[in-house]
Design a protein around this motif. Structure first.
Motif, PDB file in Angstrom:
ATOM      1  N   LYS A  96       0.877  -1.296   0.036  1.00 42.88           N
ATOM      2  CA  LYS A  96       0.076   0.107  -0.123  1.00 42.88           C
ATOM      3  C   LYS A  96       0.755   1.070   0.138  1.00 42.88           C
ATOM      4  O   LYS A  96       0.790   2.131   0.667  1.00 42.88           O
ATOM      5  CB  LYS A  96      -0.921  -0.074   1.137  1.00 42.88           C
ATOM      6  CG  LYS A  96      -1.955  -0.919   1.168  1.00 42.88           C
ATOM      7  CD  LYS A  96      -2.749  -1.384   2.336  1.00 42.88           C
ATOM      8  CE  LYS A  96      -3.789  -2.200   2.127  1.00 42.88           C
ATOM      9  NZ  LYS A  96      -3.439  -3.876   2.126  1.00 42.88           N
ATOM     10  N   LEU A  97       1.853   1.374  -1.033  1.00 41.18           N
ATOM     11  CA  LEU A  97       2.739   2.508  -0.985  1.00 41.18           C
ATOM     12  C   LEU A  97       1.914   3.606  -1.291  1.00 41.18           C
ATOM     13  O   LEU A  97       1.271   3.793  -2.313  1.00 41.18           O
ATOM     14  CB  LEU A  97       3.764   2.129  -2.048  1.00 41.18           C
ATOM     15  CG  LEU A  97       4.469   0.873  -1.738  1.00 41.18           C
ATOM     16  CD1 LEU A  97       5.568   0.533  -2.962  1.00 41.18           C
ATOM     17  CD2 LEU A  97       5.256   1.043  -0.381  1.00 41.18           C
ATOM     18  N   LYS A 113       1.245   6.237  -9.784  1.00 43.92           N
ATOM     19  CA  LYS A 113       1.889   6.454  -8.628  1.00 43.92           C
ATOM     20  C   LYS A 113       3.384   5.451  -8.806  1.00 43.92           C
ATOM     21  O   LYS A 113       3.892   5.122  -7.583  1.00 43.92           O
ATOM     22  CB  LYS A 113       1.034   5.956  -7.244  1.00 43.92           C
ATOM     23  CG  LYS A 113      -0.070   7.040  -7.034  1.00 43.92           C
ATOM     24  CD  LYS A 113      -0.583   6.353  -5.663  1.00 43.92           C
ATOM     25  CE  LYS A 113      -1.682   7.464  -5.588  1.00 43.92           C
ATOM     26  NZ  LYS A 113      -2.435   7.184  -4.238  1.00 43.92           N
ATOM     27  N   VAL A 114       3.644   5.389  -9.886  1.00 43.28           N
ATOM     28  CA  VAL A 114       5.039   4.683 -10.062  1.00 43.28           C
ATOM     29  C   VAL A 114       5.650   5.217 -11.314  1.00 43.28           C
ATOM     30  O   VAL A 114       5.047   5.509 -12.312  1.00 43.28           O
ATOM     31  CB  VAL A 114       4.867   3.440 -10.610  1.00 43.28           C
ATOM     32  CG1 VAL A 114       6.001   2.631 -10.605  1.00 43.28           C
ATOM     33  CG2 VAL A 114       3.909   2.237  -9.529  1.00 43.28           C
ATOM     34  N   GLY A 167       7.743  16.579  -8.019  1.00 43.49           N
ATOM     35  CA  GLY A 167       7.748  15.528  -8.708  1.00 43.49           C
ATOM     36  C   GLY A 167       7.183  15.499 -10.309  1.00 43.49           C
ATOM     37  O   GLY A 167       6.753  16.608 -10.612  1.00 43.49           O
ATOM     38  N   GLY A 168       7.205  14.486 -11.025  1.00 38.66           N
ATOM     39  CA  GLY A 168       6.563  14.361 -12.263  1.00 38.66           C
ATOM     40  C   GLY A 168       5.105  14.331 -12.384  1.00 38.66           C
ATOM     41  O   GLY A 168       4.469  14.164 -11.191  1.00 38.66           O
ATOM     42  N   PRO A 169       4.491  14.308 -13.556  1.00 36.63           N
ATOM     43  CA  PRO A 169       3.190  14.166 -13.584  1.00 36.63           C
ATOM     44  C   PRO A 169       2.551  12.664 -13.154  1.00 36.63           C
ATOM     45  O   PRO A 169       3.181  11.809 -13.729  1.00 36.63           O
ATOM     46  CB  PRO A 169       2.836  14.686 -15.023  1.00 36.63           C
ATOM     47  CG  PRO A 169       4.188  14.098 -15.981  1.00 36.63           C
ATOM     48  CD  PRO A 169       5.351  14.633 -14.822  1.00 36.63           C
ATOM     49  N   TRP A 170       1.296  12.573 -12.707  1.00 35.72           N
ATOM     50  CA  TRP A 170       0.814  11.355 -12.497  1.00 35.72           C
ATOM     51  C   TRP A 170      -0.342  11.087 -13.337  1.00 35.72           C
ATOM     52  O   TRP A 170      -1.352  10.713 -13.006  1.00 35.72           O
ATOM     53  CB  TRP A 170       0.524  11.198 -11.175  1.00 35.72           C
ATOM     54  CG  TRP A 170       2.031  11.351 -10.354  1.00 35.72           C
ATOM     55  CD1 TRP A 170       2.432  12.357  -9.750  1.00 35.72           C
ATOM     56  CD2 TRP A 170       2.728  10.204 -10.028  1.00 35.72           C
ATOM     57  NE1 TRP A 170       3.798  12.340  -9.044  1.00 35.72           N
ATOM     58  CE2 TRP A 170       3.877  10.981  -9.269  1.00 35.72           C
ATOM     59  CE3 TRP A 170       3.076   9.055 -10.382  1.00 35.72           C
ATOM     60  CZ2 TRP A 170       4.954  10.115  -8.942  1.00 35.72           C
ATOM     61  CZ3 TRP A 170       4.064   8.563  -9.966  1.00 35.72           C
ATOM     62  CH2 TRP A 170       5.020   8.950  -9.263  1.00 35.72           C
TER      63      TRP A 170
END
Length: 258
Positions: free
Chosen positions: A218-219, A237-238, A255-258
């Motif tokens: 459940k990261l 989410k990766v 961070g980058g786009p999700w």
């Protein structure tokens, strides 16, 4: 400032070969750096450990530390190393504890919880400074490293040490199941579970192991750190990203786009 410093460290030729000790890092040549690291290892084993109360012959500890270097990034098997050295697993564990207490070896404990999977409960070990790792492995040049079976483990240990030093999470672990699913680094950071998978590859891709780790643990997010220059999405989410981007993200960047 932290990100720019890390970026310069990554981009300097042979930086990872030399690693963190100032005189090794700033030596005028790789040969001079290697010689300094060899001298440091001899002095550390003959004098510094004794001052810390460790009464083990330097030659014995050098053999042990070299064996740790050859399995750096692997699951600890004290019985196998003890058999090779002709010592009991309890003695081998004392050697490991001595090097861990002296901050030259990292013992990364496993994370395990009540999942419907059998999980590995032995720690992983790393030589913390990649420059010392390379000296113990007799790696003198980038060509030597590129040909060495510990190439990927060298990168993995380097990334883990940088992330832990730069972000200082609350707790850190690794995770692995008996079936082979694994996660190189699990960070309990700011009340969330962050996963880090380290890949020495030009363009890492999503693997079933990553998906299993993300779902089972459940990261909050899973960062796939590789020696490239751009970040890109692998799944919700990766994301694959350079080490500097991972540090900045863990420090609270967007961070980058999700």
């Amino acid at each position: 400032m932290r990100g720019r410093t890390l970026e310069r460290h990554q981009q300097r030729p042979a930086a990872r070969l030399r690693r963190g000790f100032p005189r090794a890092y700033l030596a005028p040549s790789l040969q001079a750096s290697f010689a300094w690291r060899e001298d440091f290892i001899r002095t550390f084993l003959a004098r510094d450990l004794a001052e810390l109360g460790v009464r083990v012959p330097a030659t014995t500890m050098r053999r042990f530390w070299t064996m740790v270097a050859h399995c750096s990034g692997g699951i600890w098997n004290g019985s196998a190393i003890g058999s090779s050295l002709g010592e009991s697993h309890t003695t081998i564990r004392r050697h490991l504890d001595a090097l861990s207490s002296a901050l030259v070896v990292r013992v990364l404990q496993p994370w395990f919880e009540n999942l419907a999977k059998r999980q590995v409960k032995s720690p992983k070990v790393y030589v913390r400074d990649s420059g010392l790792l390379h000296a113990l492995l007799s790696v003198r040049s980038q060509t030597d490293l590129d040909r060495h079976p510990q190439l990927g483990a060298s990168w993995e240990g380097f990334v883990i040490e940088q992330l832990l030093a730069q972000t200082r999470p609350g707790d850190s672990y690794y995770w692995r199941t008996q079936a082979g699913a694994e996660l190189d680094l699990l960070l309990l950071h700011r009340g969330q579970r962050w996963g880090v998978e380290v890949k020495y590859a030009d363009a890492p891709r999503l693997t079933p192991s990553m998906t299993t780790a993300h779902d089972d643990l459940k990261l909050h997010r899973l960062l796939v750190v590789y020696p490239g220059e751009r970040s890109y999405r692998l799944a919700p989410k990766v994301e694959a990203m350079p080490m500097q981007a991972a540090v900045e993200l863990l420090h609270g960047g967007r961070g980058g786009p999700w």
